[in-house]
Design an enzyme around this catalytic site. Sequence first.
Site, PDB file in Angstrom:
ATOM      1  N   GLU A  42      -6.520  12.793  11.777  1.00 33.62           N
ATOM      2  CA  GLU A  42      -7.898  12.688  11.276  1.00 33.62           C
ATOM      3  C   GLU A  42      -8.881  13.497  12.123  1.00 33.62           C
ATOM      4  OE1 GLU A  42      -8.535   8.408  10.990  1.00 33.62           O
ATOM      5  OE2 GLU A  42      -7.646   8.412   8.984  1.00 33.62           O
TER       6      GLU A  42
ATOM      7  N   ASP B 190      -2.380   2.136   5.838  1.00 35.10           N
ATOM      8  CA  ASP B 190      -3.526   1.849   6.711  1.00 35.10           C
ATOM      9  C   ASP B 190      -4.079   0.436   6.559  1.00 35.10           C
ATOM     10  OD1 ASP B 190      -5.384   2.347   8.605  1.00 35.10           O
ATOM     11  OD2 ASP B 190      -6.679   3.612   7.379  1.00 35.10           O
TER      12      ASP B 190
ATOM     13  N   GLU C 185     -11.378  -4.128   8.244  1.00 35.56           N
ATOM     14  CA  GLU C 185     -11.865  -2.910   7.590  1.00 35.56           C
ATOM     15  C   GLU C 185     -11.637  -2.937   6.080  1.00 35.56           C
ATOM     16  OE1 GLU C 185     -10.089   0.680   9.131  1.00 35.56           O
ATOM     17  OE2 GLU C 185     -10.984   1.939   7.582  1.00 35.56           O
TER      18      GLU C 185
END
Length: 714
Positions: free
Chosen positions: A304, A378, A406
């Site tokens: 990322e 993820d 998240e």
Amino acid sequence: MSYLILSVLISFSASAQKDYKLWLQYNAIVNSSIALEYKNNLKGIVVLGNSETIKIAKKELETGFLEMLGNVPEIKTALKGEYNLIAGSQSNLDTELKNSLQSDFQKLNEEGFIIKSIAVKNKKQLIITGKNDIAVLYGVFNFLRIMQTNKTIKNLNIADSPKTNIRILNHWDNLDRTIERGYAGFSLWNWQKLPDFIDQRYIDYARANASVGINGTVLTNVNANALILTPQYLEKVEALANVFRPYGIKVYLTARFSAPIEIGNLKTADPKDSEVIKWWKNKASEIYKRIPDFGGFLVKANSEGQPGPQNYGRDHVDGANMLADAVAPFGGVIMWRAFVYSEHDANDRAKQAYAEFEPYDGKFKENVIVQVKNGAIDFQPREPFHPLFGAMPKTPLMIEFQITQEYLGFSTHLVFLPKLFQEVLESDTYKKGKGSTVAKVIDGTLHGNKITGIAGVANIGNDLNWTGHPFAQANWYGFGRLAWNPYLDSETIAEEWLKCTFSNDENFIKPVKNMMIESREAVVNYMTPLGLHHIMDTGHHYGPGPWVSNLSRPEWNPTYYHKADKNGIGFDRSESGTNAILQYAPEVKAFFGNLETCPEKDLLWFHHVSWDYKLKNGETLWNGMALKYQEGVNQVKEMQQVWKNAEKYIDSERFKEVEMLLEIQYKEAKWWRDACLLYFQQFSGKDLPAGVEKPAQALDYFKSLKFPFAPGNG
Ligand code: GCW
């Protein structure tokens, strides 16, 4: 000040303190026979040793007794008489005690403890001991948990050692005090006031962690800033390390791979460059001079947008081993993350980490441990276990869980994560035959690894209650308990936590515990049932966004993951698709790859099936999916009812907080259901089955919702 204002203030602070005190409430023991048992059997306390750690243990015992029983037993400086609680490490015990505990000590590792009812010269005593003072502190906290959960202390005989070495929180905290994916306020670390100002919070944080056996903390975000490695910041890190040390907590930092360029004035960060190698060696010795027990570095490289060895034509092994050499002389470790995927790789994202890392097996230095997320994508509400577990027998692997929510409703939704963690830890990789569970991979028993570990991305911030949602405290607690013992049952954890946090009343515990256990499946149902994944809205990941398809990287788009079309829905990772199942052991591959055996909870993770596909309960996929979404909504409604009934057992402030949060969760569960079903309905072309409520808004409304300042999103 008027009486009213005063009483409001008093009740506010008393109640706020409750929130702040986490699972260390030390409520007065109301069961009088239990209270009497403690009083009769523990008349004196003898604490041996005088290290900082032992002083903490002693104070903790005094606080615990005072608050739970109303008074502290006589504090003695030497063992006299009977019915004493003795706390001290092996080296501080007299020969007779030492000898009588010899076989118990043999069962312990360095951090393990003994809590045992014994007779010394025919006198009854209770001893808490271990090989060093930190182990004694763990024993003391464990004993206080026994007390908090109102258990009998008759004939105690516990010898308990942690099953992993590195039990660590990963803070994704930035130097400006924002927290990436943090939903409980700002970072605890007040860099501006450090090193001179030691916030009481640092101490309370360390205490809370020690109470559940967490022994490490990475202070900084994996999306790293090199400045943390400059003297200006290292001085501050040192101050924190000094606070945490007596609690058995080591400090770690994230290492930005390009730091030699950014703060070292070098032209390159090539791990094979001799100047770069020297720079990291010097940096390590500079850090260890300040912090002799510094834990080491956590590194996110070439992932990322983070820099890494690949920028210089090197690989992960080159990068990790170079850093490993720098910290090795001081006993440090490198936790190297395997969270890699590339937009230039057309391969299924779920396959990329395995494809890249599996060939590196056996190539890392001894003090490198590879940190692998629990699933291959993820931190979704549900993911099958990561195929790397069991696949690198010659490399220590640590698991990374995300405690911060998240993708699970931030700190607004009540979701008890140990249930999710347990599901992963119990998963069987079959890599060395049946019973090769993920837990055995990470505790080192499957492959005999020397370093072992569990990491949790912290959900802690400077909110009064630490975690934003009172029940999110249970996820911090539960993470610690599972890091200590990855075989613990999540129900046991929920029960302990509830008793220590709220009340021992069975009428409270039973329903609320069930609510916690159910909460994980509820969130899966109203967000991503039947194996759906990553259909959250863009960037901030809050709320549904299955329609999103315009992001620059294909694998950031929800449409990439659900692949809904007229024919059906789901990501085909079977042999007819990306064949990601090939990364698992043959037994697991066969199990997931076959529609007959693939669990329906993982169905759309592995298969693209038609809208008319028949589920095991006879429903079509479309109807079954719609009913699952509805079930999730219904479950939240039931949670609200359970909580209402719990009102009389707890304080009004925490009751209200959770009540309001559950109301939001209910609203948002409906939002998820309606938005997803309306969107998928465009492809299925079918009506909602009976039992599913009609959406209150049109799809365009849901698509129009924007959250420009959603927390945690940088
Ligand atoms: O899930 C993604 C998050 C990023 C995070 C990354 C990672 C720290 O959206 O915010 O970056 O994972 O784990 O590195």
